[in-house]
Design a protein around this motif. Sequence first.
Motif, PDB file in Angstrom:
ATOM      1  N   VAL A  11       0.956  -1.146  -0.058  1.00  0.00           N
ATOM      2  CA  VAL A  11      -0.054   0.209   0.120  1.00  0.00           C
ATOM      3  C   VAL A  11       0.813   1.005   0.062  1.00  0.00           C
ATOM      4  O   VAL A  11       1.851   1.393   0.917  1.00  0.00           O
ATOM      5  N   LYS A  12       0.732   2.116  -0.703  1.00  0.00           N
ATOM      6  CA  LYS A  12       1.494   3.224  -1.089  1.00  0.00           C
ATOM      7  C   LYS A  12       0.622   4.548  -1.053  1.00  0.00           C
ATOM      8  O   LYS A  12      -0.366   4.759  -1.929  1.00  0.00           O
ATOM      9  N   ASN A  13       0.761   5.369   0.014  1.00  0.00           N
ATOM     10  CA  ASN A  13      -0.136   6.843   0.086  1.00  0.00           C
ATOM     11  C   ASN A  13      -1.383   6.619   0.059  1.00  0.00           C
ATOM     12  O   ASN A  13      -2.173   7.261  -0.550  1.00  0.00           O
ATOM     13  N   LEU A  14      -2.103   5.687   0.964  1.00  0.00           N
ATOM     14  CA  LEU A  14      -3.449   5.388   0.800  1.00  0.00           C
ATOM     15  C   LEU A  14      -4.175   6.596   1.594  1.00  0.00           C
ATOM     16  O   LEU A  14      -3.744   6.918   2.716  1.00  0.00           O
ATOM     17  N   SER A  15      -4.898   7.125   1.000  1.00  0.00           N
ATOM     18  CA  SER A  15      -5.939   8.099   1.803  1.00  0.00           C
ATOM     19  C   SER A  15      -7.607   7.587   1.462  1.00  0.00           C
ATOM     20  O   SER A  15      -7.759   7.313   0.389  1.00  0.00           O
ATOM     21  N   VAL A  16      -8.313   7.991   2.438  1.00  0.00           N
ATOM     22  CA  VAL A  16      -9.574   7.710   2.201  1.00  0.00           C
ATOM     23  C   VAL A  16     -10.369   8.907   2.962  1.00  0.00           C
ATOM     24  O   VAL A  16     -10.257   9.239   3.969  1.00  0.00           O
ATOM     25  N   SER A  17     -11.287   9.083   2.053  1.00  0.00           N
ATOM     26  CA  SER A  17     -12.131  10.294   2.589  1.00  0.00           C
ATOM     27  C   SER A  17     -14.020   9.814   2.477  1.00  0.00           C
ATOM     28  O   SER A  17     -14.062   9.217   1.559  1.00  0.00           O
ATOM     29  N   PHE A  18     -14.575  10.518   3.328  1.00  0.00           N
ATOM     30  CA  PHE A  18     -16.007  10.109   3.299  1.00  0.00           C
ATOM     31  C   PHE A  18     -16.723  11.482   2.862  1.00  0.00           C
ATOM     32  O   PHE A  18     -16.242  12.541   3.467  1.00  0.00           O
ATOM     33  N   ALA A  19     -17.644  11.339   2.049  1.00  0.00           N
ATOM     34  CA  ALA A  19     -18.504  12.444   1.644  1.00  0.00           C
ATOM     35  C   ALA A  19     -18.799  13.354   3.037  1.00  0.00           C
ATOM     36  O   ALA A  19     -19.531  12.820   3.916  1.00  0.00           O
ATOM     37  N   GLY A  20     -18.774  14.581   3.020  1.00  0.00           N
ATOM     38  CA  GLY A  20     -19.198  15.740   4.113  1.00  0.00           C
ATOM     39  C   GLY A  20     -18.319  15.562   5.337  1.00  0.00           C
ATOM     40  O   GLY A  20     -18.558  16.209   6.144  1.00  0.00           O
ATOM     41  N   ALA A  21     -17.184  14.697   5.334  1.00  0.00           N
ATOM     42  CA  ALA A  21     -16.497  14.954   6.400  1.00  0.00           C
ATOM     43  C   ALA A  21     -15.380  15.899   6.325  1.00  0.00           C
ATOM     44  O   ALA A  21     -14.914  16.254   5.148  1.00  0.00           O
ATOM     45  N   ALA A  22     -14.976  16.449   7.459  1.00  0.00           N
ATOM     46  CA  ALA A  22     -14.087  17.658   7.502  1.00  0.00           C
ATOM     47  C   ALA A  22     -12.817  17.239   7.134  1.00  0.00           C
ATOM     48  O   ALA A  22     -11.924  18.093   6.731  1.00  0.00           O
ATOM     49  N   ALA A  23     -12.399  16.175   7.284  1.00  0.00           N
ATOM     50  CA  ALA A  23     -10.837  15.456   7.199  1.00  0.00           C
ATOM     51  C   ALA A  23     -10.933  14.056   6.500  1.00  0.00           C
ATOM     52  O   ALA A  23     -11.823  13.372   6.907  1.00  0.00           O
ATOM     53  N   PRO A  24      -9.864  13.730   6.095  1.00  0.00           N
ATOM     54  CA  PRO A  24      -9.936  12.516   5.733  1.00  0.00           C
ATOM     55  C   PRO A  24     -10.052  11.366   6.757  1.00  0.00           C
ATOM     56  O   PRO A  24      -9.329  11.654   7.750  1.00  0.00           O
ATOM     57  N   ALA A  25     -10.465  10.117   6.741  1.00  0.00           N
ATOM     58  CA  ALA A  25     -10.241   9.234   7.527  1.00  0.00           C
ATOM     59  C   ALA A  25      -9.049   8.512   7.755  1.00  0.00           C
ATOM     60  O   ALA A  25      -8.477   8.211   8.807  1.00  0.00           O
ATOM     61  N   LEU A  26      -8.377   8.442   6.509  1.00  0.00           N
ATOM     62  CA  LEU A  26      -6.945   8.078   6.360  1.00  0.00           C
ATOM     63  C   LEU A  26      -6.381   8.908   5.612  1.00  0.00           C
ATOM     64  O   LEU A  26      -6.665   9.491   4.395  1.00  0.00           O
ATOM     65  N   GLN A  27      -4.873   9.032   5.678  1.00  0.00           N
ATOM     66  CA  GLN A  27      -4.294   9.922   5.006  1.00  0.00           C
ATOM     67  C   GLN A  27      -2.745   9.605   4.834  1.00  0.00           C
ATOM     68  O   GLN A  27      -2.078   9.529   5.946  1.00  0.00           O
TER      69      GLN A  27
END
Length: 70
Positions: A11-27
């Motif tokens: 895994v390289k540079n995984l980022s996960v964001s959810f719609a409407g979230a103020a910040a990424p869940a993972l970055q």
Amino acid sequence: MNNSQANLLEVKNLSVSFAGAAAPALQGISFSLQAGEIIGIVGETGAGKSVLARACLLYTSDAADDLLCV
């Protein structure tokens, strides 16, 4: 890490964001796992452990710069 073995999971540079979230869940999460290795994911409640596992299992092409599962 012994670079002579192929990675089973990388895994390289995984980022996960959810719609409407103020910040990424993972970055910026990066790691690799080779045959015979064991990895532990630890953290407080809400830190993103389950999100990381789901992202690795339910990978979509825009979830990471590069996610390779062999």
